[in-house]
Scaffold this motif. Structure first.
Motif, mmCIF file in Angstrom:
data_model
loop_
_atom_site.group_PDB
_atom_site.id
_atom_site.type_symbol
_atom_site.label_atom_id
_atom_site.label_comp_id
_atom_site.label_asym_id
_atom_site.label_seq_id
_atom_site.Cartn_x
_atom_site.Cartn_y
_atom_site.Cartn_z
ATOM 1 N N VAL A 1 -3.140 13.276 0.206
ATOM 2 C CA VAL A 1 -3.373 13.072 -1.379
ATOM 3 C C VAL A 1 -2.366 13.594 -2.022
ATOM 4 C CG1 VAL A 1 -4.760 13.707 -3.123
ATOM 5 C CG2 VAL A 1 -5.694 12.964 -0.990
ATOM 6 N N GLU A 2 -1.833 14.758 -1.520
ATOM 7 C CA GLU A 2 -0.834 15.748 -2.157
ATOM 8 C C GLU A 2 0.422 14.978 -2.265
ATOM 9 O OE1 GLU A 2 0.194 20.231 -2.323
ATOM 10 O OE2 GLU A 2 -0.798 19.540 -0.730
ATOM 11 N N HIS A 3 0.681 14.392 -0.903
ATOM 12 C CA HIS A 3 1.899 13.629 -0.854
ATOM 13 C C HIS A 3 1.985 12.413 -1.700
ATOM 14 C CE1 HIS A 3 5.056 11.475 0.963
ATOM 15 N NE2 HIS A 3 4.106 10.247 1.255
ATOM 16 N N LEU A 4 0.900 11.691 -1.552
ATOM 17 C CA LEU A 4 0.734 10.526 -2.467
ATOM 18 C C LEU A 4 0.931 10.663 -3.653
ATOM 19 C CD1 LEU A 4 -2.114 8.524 -0.716
ATOM 20 C CD2 LEU A 4 0.347 7.822 -0.734
ATOM 21 N N ALA A 5 0.225 11.905 -4.525
ATOM 22 C CA ALA A 5 0.516 12.302 -5.698
ATOM 23 C C ALA A 5 1.715 12.499 -6.055
ATOM 24 C CB ALA A 5 -0.424 13.249 -6.158
ATOM 25 N N ASN A 6 2.639 12.726 -5.487
ATOM 26 C CA ASN A 6 3.942 13.117 -5.718
ATOM 27 C C ASN A 6 4.891 11.680 -5.610
ATOM 28 O OD1 ASN A 6 4.037 15.693 -6.489
ATOM 29 N ND2 ASN A 6 3.378 16.184 -4.383
ATOM 30 N N THR A 7 4.066 10.688 -5.162
ATOM 31 C CA THR A 7 5.158 9.387 -5.145
ATOM 32 C C THR A 7 4.644 8.694 -6.108
ATOM 33 O OG1 THR A 7 3.458 8.157 -3.874
ATOM 34 C CG2 THR A 7 4.833 9.405 -2.331
ATOM 35 N N SER A 8 5.655 7.537 -6.612
ATOM 36 C CA SER A 8 5.256 6.734 -7.479
ATOM 37 C C SER A 8 4.138 5.629 -7.334
ATOM 38 C CB SER A 8 6.529 5.984 -8.143
ATOM 39 O OG SER A 8 7.046 5.288 -7.036
ATOM 40 N N GLY A 9 3.391 5.696 -6.226
ATOM 41 C CA GLY A 9 2.360 4.667 -6.133
ATOM 42 C C GLY A 9 2.670 3.250 -5.773
ATOM 43 N N THR A 10 1.780 2.364 -5.623
ATOM 44 C CA THR A 10 1.876 1.083 -5.538
ATOM 45 C C THR A 10 1.490 0.493 -6.579
ATOM 46 O OG1 THR A 10 1.519 1.281 -2.857
ATOM 47 C CG2 THR A 10 1.478 -0.713 -3.674
ATOM 48 N N ASN A 11 2.364 -0.520 -7.111
ATOM 49 C CA ASN A 11 1.592 -1.393 -8.357
ATOM 50 C C ASN A 11 0.695 -2.363 -7.768
ATOM 51 O OD1 ASN A 11 3.090 0.026 -10.004
ATOM 52 N ND2 ASN A 11 5.026 -1.240 -9.834
ATOM 53 N N VAL A 12 -0.463 -2.414 -8.431
ATOM 54 C CA VAL A 12 -1.345 -3.488 -8.018
ATOM 55 C C VAL A 12 -0.920 -4.807 -8.532
ATOM 56 C CG1 VAL A 12 -3.730 -4.558 -8.955
ATOM 57 C CG2 VAL A 12 -3.420 -2.020 -8.198
ATOM 58 N N THR A 13 -1.017 -5.979 -7.884
ATOM 59 C CA THR A 13 -0.598 -7.170 -8.410
ATOM 60 C C THR A 13 -1.787 -8.032 -8.903
ATOM 61 O OG1 THR A 13 -0.868 -8.172 -6.187
ATOM 62 C CG2 THR A 13 1.337 -7.313 -6.636
ATOM 63 N N GLN A 14 -1.387 -9.199 -9.516
ATOM 64 C CA GLN A 14 -2.467 -10.150 -10.075
ATOM 65 C C GLN A 14 -2.641 -11.373 -9.405
ATOM 66 O OE1 GLN A 14 -1.282 -8.841 -14.629
ATOM 67 N NE2 GLN A 14 -1.299 -10.937 -14.027
ATOM 68 N N ARG A 15 -3.703 -11.766 -9.276
ATOM 69 C CA ARG A 15 -3.701 -13.105 -8.436
ATOM 70 C C ARG A 15 -3.681 -14.084 -9.703
ATOM 71 N NH1 ARG A 15 -8.463 -14.501 -4.044
ATOM 72 N NH2 ARG A 15 -7.220 -12.914 -2.986
ATOM 73 N N GLU A 16 -2.648 -14.996 -9.569
ATOM 74 C CA GLU A 16 -2.548 -16.157 -10.554
ATOM 75 C C GLU A 16 -3.531 -17.142 -10.402
ATOM 76 O OE1 GLU A 16 -0.761 -15.160 -13.202
ATOM 77 O OE2 GLU A 16 -0.064 -13.551 -12.376
#
Lengths: 486, 575
Positions: free
Chosen positions: A471-486
């Protein structure tokens, strides 16, 4: 000499350990007024000992707990009655499906007073391993120290799952599990190191959940029973204050929609019917078979000007998990606005028979509404009934079901009107509710000294094991953007 | 130890105690009061057990235990004086043990200076001092063990477990052991203690739920908190080097003097904040209920700051002087009237902000602000916020809510007396004078507003009860300081005219400006019953204004405390 000393020691210990039977100076016909109020409650056989004390002043208490097999526990205490876990567990196990009787005597103003005995009904229905809740100061919108904790129900052990001290300047909220299974968990982190943590099996990811099509990050979650989807509301939430002392805070949505997140494909699914400008949609939840999405919907109003005119109805739309598509019709299950009321927090029972919800005068955020009470709707018949046995004069708000649908936990402000506390109640297959009991603590003063409210109590079927380093490691990353289903 | 050595030691210890006591008692007392107000030390098993949830439980427990005595007048300075003296004695004994130096007594002053100047900062607590004391006690205990095997076992245990019970001070322990064993054959094996001291905090930091840097610093919250420990280590290392190089004692003494002076001056310059002391003075006197003293202190202060204005305005409003004397004091426009509760403000501002809402009778905002003040205080437990929350709930008639806070405070050492009085009132649901008075202020109908719509909220209180003069004066002062004469006159006509109240100085001055601007008839002016002296003053001002043609300096001398001057010349400056 040694023998004499040992004999004396044994004699002393015997005298000390034997609780003298008391002879009451007065016998009262009413039941004792105790804290917490455990008189005539229904409990699971695996609950931690229900320690209690007299509400009024006393110098000593004497308690006899009797089961049907003539086994008794005799206890005395100067500050509270503290029951041994072993003896308590034994007596509950022996009395599954039966009542145990408790006789309380209290020494008050130098007189022993014996009160009428009360019962505790020991249910045959098992309860889950524990509870997860957030402890947060009722400080409304901004945050300082808070954490999400787990508590085993068979003892008093509370462990922190995560505290925001680990992620400085952040807020952790809206923990959610798939059908009480902590292997699938959703958790928001707000603030500098923000995002939504999705833990599914051994996999954990941090998501940036704002998409061009949604009005906010993901907010209120509910897992699909398959674990493949999570439905969230997206809300433009605002907090406003009342002037009157009778009310305090109002949390209002200026706009809200519902989406479904596809966990495996990292996609957000949209449906125009759940994102209407003319409607506020919020608090979504899936039916146990995963084919219906329940939610609250209200006619959109100008906010905050018309905050007290917003009335949410209980609605549903079908969902096909195979194709990840929605039905084309919205059904109204409970037309609360027709009786000038508003529905919030709809939570279907895992057996699919009922939906429990909170009914309030207006709006959707019931936590500061004194009139907030719990209601039950029978999914088959549509019959709605108030859960009188669980309700009080103060707020009953967030609630969740045990995995077997026989218990539910809810937060209530009934103790002092300020801090929410978790109460657990039994509910049978006919929807009959037993008297709820306050989550027991070893020290009966625990709640009095606690300056945090219990927020979002949820059952879990086993211990939550969140890898904090990840969790600590992830919080220091920029994370993954959620995509949209078109 | 010879007789003269004993005398020297006694003199140094006494000097440290006296100097620190005098300084903190007469120049920095309100900082110490404030440090107590943001802490709540209660005598319950659950509370005491809660210390085990973070590293350095013994250090924190003893530090907080001592901080509760800061509540007493003279209590804080006394505790600090005692701590510094003990620090010096233990530092002296430790240095002597390690280096056998004749100058140990002088070297030992340096860590004390470091701790002294650190205590000038708000973030520095008694926990840091007790940490230093405890690690020195551990070292002295260890070095007193004659049996070398036992000593090794003790050193290993202290190195492993030290962080658990004394926090970051534990990191000093293996260094002390190494310096102690510098010329011995045990030096090399003892170097293993150095990594050992980090093992436990790194292994179990997950249970503390702290980031790595905070785990290592705890109970200090910032790197500056380690200054006393760092200085102590520096002293030891330098002393050992100087001894090795056989430096002349005179040079060493001189070096100690220079380092001590540099430390004192640098630390003082960096940490001391007499302006903040002035703010805390007004804040604490407000808390103690000494309204007159607040006005007196504000009158003496040359410091211009929104917090000083905030407390001064409240004291003026309480005594009905706000509309008369508003402009005798520094007014940074409306910013000295209300402290906003927002994420842009620091925790002290949030903690201070409830005072005004409570004074006005806005119990919901007062409760909101007190809850946040409590939550944002460093330990999320503030005795002062508990008291305020109890009062708010009593005023609202939420007796069970009040009882919760009263019971918590009842388990403290020094707030019991206050609790006894309030509990008696709360249990009897009785109407004491203060409750009757406060209850007349609170709103009896409802509306909603954003948390930052303060003026809307004050106006609502006035609408509910135009006799709530404190709220009324705040409403009008807000408009005046905002130079919003239209709203001022509207509110004045609506709420004040019917009160038949003699026209206060500032209101009269503002009315004259507005009436002049509106070019009203003489009859209309007379309707306001503004004093003839004020009318004459206004005529003088306009004449003077015409003659001097915007000469600020000359105008200020003559009309500096008038609304006319404020209206024409006041500009807001940040500080």
């Amino acid at each position: 000499m040694y023998r004499l000393l040992i004999s004396l020691l044994i004699l002393t210990l015997t005298v000390v350990s034997c609780k003298q039977k008391i002879t009451p100076d007065e016998v009262k016909h009413e039941k004792p007024s105790i804290f917490p109020d455990y008189t005539d409650v229904t409990v699971p056989a695996t609950i931690a000992p229900l320690n209690f004390k007299m509400k009024d002043e006393f110098s000593k208490m004497d308690v006899v707990i009797e089961g049907s097999a003539n086994k008794t526990i005799h206890l005395q205490g100067k500050k509270q009655i503290e029951i041994s876990t072993k003896k308590w567990t034994d007596i509950l196990e022996e009395n599954r499906g039966k009542k145990i009787q408790i006789t309380v005597s209290a020494k008050q103003k130098n007189k022993w007073i014996r009160y009428a005995p009360f019962s505790i009904f020991v249910s045959n229905d098992p309860i889950d391993h524990g509870l997860v809740y957030r402890l947060i100061a009722p400080g409304y919108e901004v945050y300082s120290k808070m954490g999400i904790y787990q508590r085993k129900l068979s003892n008093y052990k509370q462990d922190a799952i995560i505290e925001n001290t680990l992620l400085s300047g952040s807020c952790v909220n809206c923990h959610s599990f798939r059908l009480t299974d902590p292997d699938d968990m959703s958790l928001h982190i707000r603030g500098k190191k923000g995002g939504t943590i999705i833990a599914s099996g051994d996999d954990m990811k941090l998501l940036n959940t704002k998409t061009p099509k949604t009005i906010s990050n993901f907010v209120y979650p509910f897992w699909h029973p398959s674990g493949n989807f999570i439905t969230y509301s997206v809300n433009k939430t605002k907090q406003v204050f009342h002037e009157s002392k009778a009310k305090r805070v109002e949390v209002i949505d200026a706009a809200s929609d519902i989406i479904v997140y596809d966990v495996n494909n990292n996609e957000t699914l949209f449906n125009a019917k759940l994102m209407q400008d003319s409607t506020f949609e919020t608090f979504p939840s899936f039916s146990p078979n995963g084919r219906t999405l329940y939610f609250c919907a209200a006619e959109a109003k100008e906010m905050p000007a018309k905050y007290n005119e917003v009335r949410y109805n209980l609605c549903s739309i079908t969902f096909d998990p195979e194709s990840a598509t929605f039905g084309d019709k919205i059904d109204t299950l409970f037309h609360a606005s027709a009786i000038d009321k508003s529905v919030t927090f709809p939570r279907p029972s895992p057996d699919g028979k009922y939906i429990m919800f909170t009914l309030i005068d207006y709006g959707n955020f019931s936590i500061w509404h004194k009139e907030a009470d719990l209601y039950l709707i029978d999914v088959k018949t549509g019959e709605v009934k108030v859960m009188d046995a669980a309700n009080s004069d103060d707020t009953e708000s967030y609630h969740s079901w045990s995995s077997n649908s026989r218990w539910f936990v809810f937060s209530s402000r009934r103790l002092n009107g300020l801090y929410t506390r978790p109460f657990i109640a039994h509910i049978d297959e006919n929807g009959t509710v037993g008297k709820p009991f306050l989550l027991p603590q070893k020290n009966t003063d625990y709640y009095e000294q606690l300056l945090f409210s219990y927020n979002i109590p949820e059952f879990i079927n086993k211990k939550v094991d969140l890898d904090l380093r990840t969790v600590e490691h992830l919080a220091n990353t920029s994370g993954t953007n959620v995509t949209q289903r078109e | 130890m010879g007789k003269s050595e004993k005398i020297w030691n006694g003199v140094i210890a006494a000097e440290i105690a006296v100097v620190s006591f005098l300084f903190f008692q007469f120049f920095y007392a309100y900082h110490l009061f404030f440090k107590e107000q943001i802490l709540l030390f209660i005598y319950t098993p659950d509370y005491l057990l809660s210390y085990f949830s973070k590293p350095g439980w013994l250090t924190c427990l003893t530090g907080d235990f001592l901080t509760q005595f800061f509540y007493l007048r003279g209590g804080g300075p006394f505790v600090l004086a005692a701590l510094f003296s003990i620090e010096w004695i233990l530092s002296y004994l430790s240095i002597k043990k390690i280096s056998k130096s004749q100058l140990a007594k002088f070297w030992a002053v340096l860590p004390v200076i470091a701790d002294f100047v650190s205590h000038l900062s708000l973030a520095h607590t008694a926990r840091i001092s007790t940490g230093l004391i405890l690690v020195l006690l551990l070292f002295l205990f260890y070095s007193g063990i004659k049996n070398k095997y036992l000593a090794t076992v003790v050193a290993v245990i202290f190195s492993i477990a030290g962080h658990w019970f004394i926090g970051s001070a534990a990191f000093v322990f293996p260094v002390l052991v190494l310096l102690h064993k510098l010329n011995s054959k045990y030096f090399v094996p003892n170097t293993l203690l150095l990594p050992l001291v980090f093992v436990l905090p790194l292994l179990i930091r997950g249970t503390y739920l702290l980031p790595l840097n905070e785990t290592l610093l705890f109970p200090a919250t910032q790197i500056e908190g380690l200054l006393p420990l760092a200085v102590f280590l520096f002293v030891l290392v330098i002393e050992v080097i100087l001894q090795k190089t056989k430096t002349r004692p005179l040079f060493v003494k001189l070096s100690i003097g220079i380092i001590g002076l540099a430390l004192a001056i640098g630390g003082f310059k960096n940490n001391v904040n007499f302006n903040r002391e002035k703010i805390f003075a007004l804040d604490s006197e407000t808390y103690f209920g000494n309204t007159k003293k607040v006005i007196e202190l504000a009158g003496k202060s040359k410091f211009e700051n929104r917090f000083l204005s905030y407390y001064t305005n409240m004291a003026l409003a309480k005594t009905g002087q706000l509309p008369h004397r508003l402009l005798e004091f520094y007014q940074p426009a409306i910013h000295g009237l209300i402290l906003p509760v927002s994420q842009q403000e620091n925790w002290q501002t949030i903690l201070f902000s409830n005072e005004l809402f409570y004074l006005l009778g806005d119990m919901n905002l007062a409760q909101h602000s007190s809850m946040l003040g409590n939550t944002f205080s460093p330990y999320q437990r503030s005795s002062r916020m508990m008291k305020r929350l109890a009062e708010i709930n009593m005023v609202n008639g939420d007796y069970p809510g009040a009882e919760k806070f009263l019971r918590i405070l009842g388990k403290t050492l020094f707030h019991k007396k206050w609790v006894r009085k309030k509990s008696a009132e709360n249990n009897a649901h009785c109407n004491s004078n203060w409750l009757i008075e406060k209850r007349t202020q609170i709103a009896h109908s409802d509306t909603i507003r954003n948390s930052f719509d303060y003026i809307e909220s004050i106006e609502f209180l006035v609408q509910q009860n135009p006799h709530n003069l404190i709220a009324l004066d705040y409403l009008l002062s807000y408009y005046l300081l905002n130079k919003d004469l239209v709203s001022f006159k509207t509110a004045y006509d609506k709420y004040v005219k019917s009160l038949k109240r003699p026209v206060p100085k500032v209101y009269g001055e503002a009315l004259l400006v507005k009436l002049f601007q509106d070019k009203v008839t003489q009859k209309e002016v007379l309707d306001y019953r503004i004093g003839t002296e004020q009318m004459r003053g206004f005529a003088d001002y306009t004449n003077f204004f015409k003659e001097t043609r915007l000469d600020i300096e000359r105008s200020q001398d003559k009309f500096g405390d008038t609304y006319w001057f404020y209206y024409h010349f006041a500009t807001f400056k940040e500080n």
